[in-house]
Design a protein around this motif. Sequence first.
Motif, PDB file in Angstrom:
ATOM      1  N   GLY A 222       0.782  -1.228   0.000  1.00 24.93           N
ATOM      2  CA  GLY A 222       0.000   0.000   0.000  1.00 24.93           C
ATOM      3  C   GLY A 222       0.814   1.279   0.000  1.00 24.93           C
ATOM      4  O   GLY A 222       0.267   2.388   0.104  1.00 24.93           O
ATOM      5  N   ASP A 223       2.130   1.164  -0.103  1.00 25.83           N
ATOM      6  CA  ASP A 223       3.000   2.333  -0.104  1.00 25.83           C
ATOM      7  C   ASP A 223       2.742   3.180  -1.352  1.00 25.83           C
ATOM      8  O   ASP A 223       2.819   2.668  -2.474  1.00 25.83           O
ATOM      9  N   PRO A 224       2.463   4.482  -1.200  1.00 24.40           N
ATOM     10  CA  PRO A 224       2.270   5.334  -2.372  1.00 24.40           C
ATOM     11  C   PRO A 224       3.581   5.737  -3.035  1.00 24.40           C
ATOM     12  O   PRO A 224       3.579   6.285  -4.142  1.00 24.40           O
ATOM     13  N   LEU A 225       4.707   5.479  -2.358  1.00 27.81           N
ATOM     14  CA  LEU A 225       6.008   5.812  -2.931  1.00 27.81           C
ATOM     15  C   LEU A 225       6.573   4.635  -3.707  1.00 27.81           C
ATOM     16  O   LEU A 225       6.369   3.479  -3.343  1.00 27.81           O
ATOM     17  N   LEU A 241       0.832   9.017   3.460  1.00 26.84           N
ATOM     18  CA  LEU A 241       1.998   8.695   4.289  1.00 26.84           C
ATOM     19  C   LEU A 241       1.758   9.033   5.750  1.00 26.84           C
ATOM     20  O   LEU A 241       2.176   8.297   6.645  1.00 26.84           O
ATOM     21  N   GLY A 242       1.061  10.159   6.000  1.00 27.60           N
ATOM     22  CA  GLY A 242       0.753  10.529   7.375  1.00 27.60           C
ATOM     23  C   GLY A 242      -0.100   9.482   8.055  1.00 27.60           C
ATOM     24  O   GLY A 242       0.132   9.122   9.217  1.00 27.60           O
ATOM     25  N   LYS A 243      -1.082   8.974   7.341  1.00 26.07           N
ATOM     26  CA  LYS A 243      -1.968   7.933   7.885  1.00 26.07           C
ATOM     27  C   LYS A 243      -1.197   6.639   8.121  1.00 26.07           C
ATOM     28  O   LYS A 243      -1.353   5.986   9.158  1.00 26.07           O
ATOM     29  N   GLN A 244      -0.358   6.270   7.171  1.00 24.34           N
ATOM     30  CA  GLN A 244       0.400   5.027   7.300  1.00 24.34           C
ATOM     31  C   GLN A 244       1.433   5.097   8.425  1.00 24.34           C
ATOM     32  O   GLN A 244       1.718   4.087   9.065  1.00 24.34           O
ATOM     33  N   MET A 245       1.982   6.285   8.665  1.00 23.75           N
ATOM     34  CA  MET A 245       2.948   6.427   9.742  1.00 23.75           C
ATOM     35  C   MET A 245       2.288   6.138  11.087  1.00 23.75           C
ATOM     36  O   MET A 245       2.863   5.462  11.950  1.00 23.75           O
ATOM     37  N   VAL A 246       1.067   6.617  11.268  1.00 18.08           N
ATOM     38  CA  VAL A 246       0.331   6.376  12.505  1.00 18.08           C
ATOM     39  C   VAL A 246      -0.003   4.898  12.646  1.00 18.08           C
ATOM     40  O   VAL A 246       0.077   4.319  13.735  1.00 18.08           O
ATOM     41  N   GLU A 247      -0.338   4.265  11.527  1.00 25.31           N
ATOM     42  CA  GLU A 247      -0.760   2.859  11.544  1.00 25.31           C
ATOM     43  C   GLU A 247       0.414   1.889  11.454  1.00 25.31           C
ATOM     44  O   GLU A 247       0.220   0.682  11.586  1.00 25.31           O
ATOM     45  N   ALA A 248       1.629   2.411  11.172  1.00 23.06           N
ATOM     46  CA  ALA A 248       2.807   1.562  10.942  1.00 23.06           C
ATOM     47  C   ALA A 248       2.525   0.556   9.832  1.00 23.06           C
ATOM     48  O   ALA A 248       2.824  -0.635   9.952  1.00 23.06           O
ATOM     49  N   SER A 249       1.958   1.060   8.759  1.00 20.53           N
ATOM     50  CA  SER A 249       1.613   0.212   7.621  1.00 20.53           C
ATOM     51  C   SER A 249       2.199   0.800   6.341  1.00 20.53           C
ATOM     52  O   SER A 249       2.854   1.850   6.365  1.00 20.53           O
TER      53      SER A 249
END
Length: 278
Positions: A222-225, A241-249
């Motif tokens: 699911g990485d957008p990069l 990325l902000g959302k994934q950082m919080v979720e560690a995903s």
Amino acid sequence: MTQYVVPGPMGTKLVDESFSGEPACLLRDYMPHGSTPGPMGLEPGAAGFDAWNFKENQSLLKGRDLSPPVAGAASLSRFFVPGEKITGNLFFGGAGMDGGYILDMVRAFAEKNVQLISVDPRKWSGGTLADAAIGVDVFRAGKSVIQVPLDKFPQSGTQFNLIGYSYGSLAAAQVAINYGAGGTVVNHLVLIGSPISGKFLQQVKTTPAIKNVIVVDLTAQGDPLYAGMSREKLLLSTPSLGKQMVEASGHFCYAPNTEKGKRRRRELAAYLYSRGLR
């Protein structure tokens, strides 16, 4: 005068000798009056010119001969220079380069008998925010004007491998292109979750001394990069990325200090071992 370069994503902040107490600074060339600094130090032909005349920890300078030849010889002994044969494996972590996952990444590679050395964040990072907001945008586009040399470290194994995650992948690419262009063989450059530009990616892939470029995109998670993405898409990825950082995903799937994170790091080490890393 004596000038100092503050390491970090831009690598261009110069301050005078009054800043000499700052341990994160690198001493740049001794500059005779009237000389012009170039991107790596003095302009070619100037007295004392040495493109690799850097020195850490100014305490070493007290009571020493600071003439350019002596200072240059002393500083060169602390660094590898392009063209030298280097063996060992360096790991460049994500923005900030200080996450707790880095120590476990070293452990995961050790299980495959691959000795990983994590780089010093005081030298290679400008801080989490600066790395993410400025460093990525600067380093992803191509070879940076100012190249910070690699510290000497205990060499091991038969290969010289550079492994970078996220922002760290761009720092690793900068090291690879600089040393590779100088004649140092880089056996593997590993770019994990890397937002490197297409042009710079092609540049490292076509540098003869960089023998193998391994791209590990995390788009399946699911990485957008991803390697080769445009700057526009990079900017648009910020909310995700902000959302994934919080979720560690997604982009941060290798970062959590959990059992799942440990398993993923072991899998990464096993995968790179299968690709020839030693």
